[in-house]
Design an enzyme around this catalytic site. Structure first.
Site, PDB file in Angstrom:
ATOM      1  N   LYS A   1       0.816  -1.155   0.159  1.00  0.00           N
ATOM      2  CA  LYS A   1      -0.114   0.012  -0.025  1.00  0.00           C
ATOM      3  C   LYS A   1       1.032   1.359  -0.096  1.00  0.00           C
ATOM      4  O   LYS A   1       1.275   1.757   1.096  1.00  0.00           O
ATOM      5  CB  LYS A   1      -1.028  -0.046   1.167  1.00  0.00           C
ATOM      6  CG  LYS A   1      -2.054   0.842   1.315  1.00  0.00           C
ATOM      7  CD  LYS A   1      -2.985   0.643   2.292  1.00  0.00           C
ATOM      8  CE  LYS A   1      -3.860   1.897   2.528  1.00  0.00           C
ATOM      9  NZ  LYS A   1      -4.694   2.365   1.393  1.00  0.00           N
TER      10      LYS A   1
HETATM   11  N1  PMP Z   1      -7.690  -1.279  -2.530  1.00  0.00           N
HETATM   12  C1  PMP Z   1      -7.157   0.065  -2.618  1.00  0.00           C
HETATM   13  C2  PMP Z   1      -6.366   0.606  -3.548  1.00  0.00           C
HETATM   14  C3  PMP Z   1      -7.251   0.841  -1.372  1.00  0.00           C
HETATM   15  O1  PMP Z   1      -6.342   1.752  -1.126  1.00  0.00           O
HETATM   16  C4  PMP Z   1      -7.936   0.260  -0.106  1.00  0.00           C
HETATM   17  C5  PMP Z   1      -7.987   1.153   1.289  1.00  0.00           C
HETATM   18  N2  PMP Z   1      -6.812   0.655   1.901  1.00  0.00           N
HETATM   19  C6  PMP Z   1      -8.736  -0.772  -0.234  1.00  0.00           C
HETATM   20  C7  PMP Z   1      -8.657  -1.660  -1.543  1.00  0.00           C
HETATM   21  C8  PMP Z   1      -9.389  -1.352   0.848  1.00  0.00           C
HETATM   22  O2  PMP Z   1      -8.802  -1.826   1.813  1.00  0.00           O
HETATM   23  P1  PMP Z   1      -8.974  -1.999   3.370  1.00  0.00           P
HETATM   24  O3  PMP Z   1     -10.302  -2.722   3.187  1.00  0.00           O
HETATM   25  O4  PMP Z   1      -7.890  -2.765   3.993  1.00  0.00           O
HETATM   26  O5  PMP Z   1      -8.940  -0.677   3.710  1.00  0.00           O
END
Ligand code: PMP
Length: 311
Positions: free
Chosen positions: A159
């Site tokens: 991320k």
């Molecule tokens: N995809 C992307 C590109 C994101 O930035 C996020 C947010 N973190 C998500 C999916 C969803 O992930 P999460 O449920 O862990 O927040």
């Protein structure tokens, strides 16, 4: 953004306005940073708890590993730092943003000579994706003309801040065109996710489908939570490649993410989703209610496992 309160910065809580960095910070110039988004919720015992704190901090460390970043804090220390930051700001419910980045020192693409800085900020963030069609309807999405980053180009399991330049282009394109959010396809034309959310559809038999991580989607923690909660309630989920026209014809579509939580989708590329004029469908509503019960500590089975109490 409220410019008061405290930010945790490299091990100490500093005043909001004092959490400053140099303009020649490596991460600013070359996108060499990794971050997380976490939520803290009020729980039925009148206290607060952070949802899946350990998993988020592990993902931060894993994202850092991909970029050769040693964060200099253990997962446990980062968990405690998040709890301390929420406490120091007197927040009952908030969004938590940990970030680690290569700092100031030496310019040039190679980040390695620079020290890594770590910060944790918190703020109130109620609704991340608005529903342009009105609150009773789902959000309106368009498929972006920008392809999602390819796993051959960028490591999609990090991320990383750099990935979000791609997301920002798509989100601005969608907002300028009058939509609420964008759907990203990969270079094979298959659905990946939205700009900061995973995507699910409800199949004709009432089960769920979502693109696999190999499509280029982030392994979302909300995504995994929803799959687990759904399966516990007799709703199975297939991870499979999905084309954009399958979304047009799906009975229900929703997004999942820490900021967006569970967001029903009412329209995609001007096609109404489902059979009820774009209103949230049965499965989406059921999962949203179950998810809300879990994050607010009302579902013992998952709440005990996934909630880190503030006190
Ligand atoms: N995809 C992307 C590109 C994101 O930035 C996020 C947010 N973190 C998500 C999916 C969803 O992930 P999460 O449920 O862990 O927040």
């Amino acid at each position: 953004m409220e410019e008061k309160g405290k930010i945790w910065f490299n091990g100490t809580l500093v005043d909001h306005g004092d959490a400053k960095i140099h303009v020649l910070t490596h991460g600013l110039h070359y996108g060499t940073g990794v971050f997380e988004g976490i939520r803290c919720y009020k729980t039925i015992d009148g206290k607060s708890a952070i949802f899946r704190l350990q998993d988020h901090m592990q993902r931060l460390i894993d994202s850092g590993k991909i970029y050769f970043m040693d964060l200099g804090f253990t997962r446990r220390e980062l968990e405690q730092a998040a709890i301390d930051t929420v406490k120091a700001n007197g927040m009952e419910e908030c969004y938590i943003r940990p970030i680690a980045f290569y700092g100031y020192g030496k310019m040039g693409v190679n980040p390695m000579p620079n020290k890594v800085s770590v910060a944790i900020a918190v703020w109130k963030w109620d609704e991340y994706i608005k529903s342009g069609g009105g609150e009773e309807k789902g959000a309106r999405l368009m498929v972006s003309s920008w392809a999602r980053l390819d796993p051959k180009t960028m490591p999609m399991h990090a991320k990383a801040t750099a990935n979000y330049a791609n997301s920002a282009l798509a989100r601005v394109e969608a907002l300028k065109a009058g939509f609420d959010e964008a759907i990203m396809l990969n270079s094979s034309g298959m659905v990946v996710e939205a700009t900061a959310e995973n995507i699910f559809m409800v199949e004709r038999d009432g089960s769920l489908a979502t693109p696999p991580a190999s499509s280029g989607a982030l392994a979302g923690i909300t995504r995994e939570s929803v799959i687990t909660i759904a399966e516990e309630n007799g709703i199975s989920c297939k991870e499979r490649n999905i084309s954009r026209d399958e979304l047009y014809l799906a009975d229900e579509v929703f997004l999942t993410g820490t900021a967006a939580e569970i967001k029903p989708i009412g329209e995609i590329d001007n096609r109404t989703i489902g059979r009820d004029a774009g209103r949230p469908g049965k499965v989406t509503k059921q999962l949203k209610a179950l998810f809300e019960a879990v994050v607010h500590g009302k579902d013992e089975k998952f709440s005990n496992k996934w909630l880190a109490p503030i006190n």
